[in-house]
Enzyme design. Structure first.
Site, mmCIF file in Angstrom:
data_model
loop_
_atom_site.group_PDB
_atom_site.id
_atom_site.type_symbol
_atom_site.label_atom_id
_atom_site.label_comp_id
_atom_site.label_asym_id
_atom_site.label_seq_id
_atom_site.Cartn_x
_atom_site.Cartn_y
_atom_site.Cartn_z
ATOM 1 N N HIS A 24 0.842 -1.200 0.000
ATOM 2 C CA HIS A 24 0.000 0.000 0.000
ATOM 3 C C HIS A 24 0.872 1.243 0.000
ATOM 4 C CE1 HIS A 24 -4.034 1.888 1.146
ATOM 5 N NE2 HIS A 24 -3.180 2.902 1.098
ATOM 6 N N HIS A 26 1.189 5.003 -2.321
ATOM 7 C CA HIS A 26 0.699 5.874 -3.395
ATOM 8 C C HIS A 26 1.866 6.592 -4.074
ATOM 9 C CE1 HIS A 26 -3.643 5.689 -2.326
ATOM 10 N NE2 HIS A 26 -3.158 5.434 -1.121
ATOM 11 N N HIS A 220 -9.790 1.115 -0.253
ATOM 12 C CA HIS A 220 -9.716 1.920 0.953
ATOM 13 C C HIS A 220 -11.075 1.849 1.642
ATOM 14 C CE1 HIS A 220 -6.163 3.657 -0.950
ATOM 15 N NE2 HIS A 220 -5.909 4.348 0.137
ATOM 16 N N GLU A 223 -10.970 3.691 7.055
ATOM 17 C CA GLU A 223 -9.803 4.454 7.532
ATOM 18 C C GLU A 223 -10.292 5.524 8.511
ATOM 19 O OE1 GLU A 223 -5.976 6.981 5.829
ATOM 20 O OE2 GLU A 223 -7.596 6.451 4.457
ATOM 21 N N HIS A 244 -6.243 0.042 5.143
ATOM 22 C CA HIS A 244 -6.438 0.634 6.470
ATOM 23 C C HIS A 244 -7.439 -0.174 7.307
ATOM 24 C CE1 HIS A 244 -4.014 3.898 4.980
ATOM 25 N NE2 HIS A 244 -4.897 4.150 4.015
ATOM 26 N N ASP A 302 2.176 4.033 2.841
ATOM 27 C CA ASP A 302 1.084 4.873 2.349
ATOM 28 C C ASP A 302 1.606 6.076 1.572
ATOM 29 O OD1 ASP A 302 -1.509 5.619 1.879
ATOM 30 O OD2 ASP A 302 -1.973 6.194 3.941
#
Length: 374
Positions: A24, A26, A220, A223, A244, A302
């Protein structure tokens, strides 16, 4: 405050010196502060008047007010390279270089090509002006850079395409996943603020297209939004993994579904602090409960650019705040390898390679089952 690194060139050669898998991360959250400052100057894009103000603008130095507040940091940085071929290639290269330096041997890097485009996209979110860079062109740039970096840094990298709420890109994103499957795209994701009523089902048709066509799915959910988002992601989007998912602990039935399905949970320790996704008290972080209950989860960074940190910072949190051992970290990396979106042959090979490497750490007491079980 979590452990932090003001300098991304910190030497980690003797710390957590074992191969890692990260699921995970980005691409648009992997920037280097110095790179964003340089790109802004080069392209004449005004961000802030001095370095101190710029850091507040594109990084989180304290816990944010909300997830949207956190995401604004990323959006501010993305303006400097959206629509720019060289900028996108540079961000991609540096992200992979940093991951290789942290000992990551397999990385799933996710991004929304529509956010970087300045042509054939509505709305145009981050690019400064219209141009000729379509979402497909963005993918070609990223894919080309990935291939170059794999050879140069000895790291395997695949990509996940993000559909974003509230934008209507879901079905197009799903079809791009299929079209670029032979170019290293391994799955789809739904991301964005969880405030909308239809989240995460905003992309349901795109996810159904992916399910029918054998394309992997992560989402996602939970979260900062309710546990019900996790339940919807698993039961209606047929998500194989959850990004998450911290709020699932607020609903025993939802948590039971995750346990029953052995759904993999992508835990991102440091970002959960800054986004308010987890309690400010580290002793109450959901990852501790996941660990106690033997949930199928792993650790990821992340958006390390926002934190001025790296994956190593997340490992530091796990060991110093939660008491995780090196053996625990081995297990989490094996969880990630078994739950990655590679094909079955490659996935089994990755697991086997990790087991062999971990077995070489003679100074660490490793339970036989945790390393040799499939």
């Amino acid at each position: 405050m979590p452990p932090n690194e003001s300098d991304r060139d910190v030497d980690h050669s003797n710390k957590y010196n074992f191969p890692k898998v990260e699921l995970h991360c980005h691409l648009d959250g992997c920037y280097r502060f110095s790179t964003i400052a340089e790109l802004a100057k080069k392209r004449g894009i005004y961000l802030q008047k001095d370095e101190s103000e710029l850091k507040k603008f594109i990084t989180a130095q304290t816990r944010c007010n909300s997830l949207p507040h956190y995401l604004e940091k990323i959006y501010n940085a993305t303006r400097t390279y959206a629509g720019d071929e060289d900028g996108i290639a540079r961000i991609t290269r540096e992200a992979i270089e940093d991951k290789a330096a942290d000992g990551v041997v397999y990385l799933e890097l996710r991004y929304a090509p529509h956010l970087f485009a300045n042509c054939d996209v509505e709305p145009m979110v981050h690019a400064e002006e219209r141009g000729r860079l379509r979402p497909k062109d963005v993918m070609d740039i990223v894919n080309k850079t990935v291939k170059e970096c794999e050879n140069e840094y000895g790291i395997r990298v695949t990509t996940i395409l993000c559909a974003l709420t509230p934008f209507e890109w879901g079905e197009e994103t799903a079809k791009l996943c299929q079209e670029y499957e032979s170019h290293g795209v391994v799955g789809i994701d739904i991301a964005g603020p969880e405030g909308s009523e239809d989240f995460p089902l905003h992309c349901q048709r795109g996810f159904e297209f992916c399910r029918i066509n054998g394309i992997h799915r992560t989402a996602h959910a939970g979260e900062v939004g309710p546990a019900g988002h996790v339940k919807k992601a698993i039961e209606q989007l047929h998500a194989e993994r959850i990004g998450h998912g911290y709020r699932m602990l607020e609903d025993d039935a939802c948590y039971g579904i995750v346990k029953q399905h052995r759904t993999h949970v992508e835990v991102c320790p440091m970002s959960s602090h800054f986004t308010t996704g987890a309690p400010e008290d580290w002793s109450k972080h959901p990852a501790r409960r996941f660990h106690e209950d033997n949930i199928n989860f792993s650790l990821s960074s992340d958006d390390p650019g926002v934190h001025l940190a790296s994956l190593i910072g997340d490992y530091d949190i796990a060991t110093t705040m939660w008491g995780f051992t090196t053996q625990d970290l081995f297990k989490l990396n094996l969880n990630a390898a078994r739950s990655c979106f590679l094909n079955e042959v490659e996935r089994k090979q990755l697991v086997s390679d990790l087991k062999r490497e971990y077995a070489n750490y003679n100074d660490i007491v490793v339970e036989y089952d945790s390393i040799t079980s499939s």
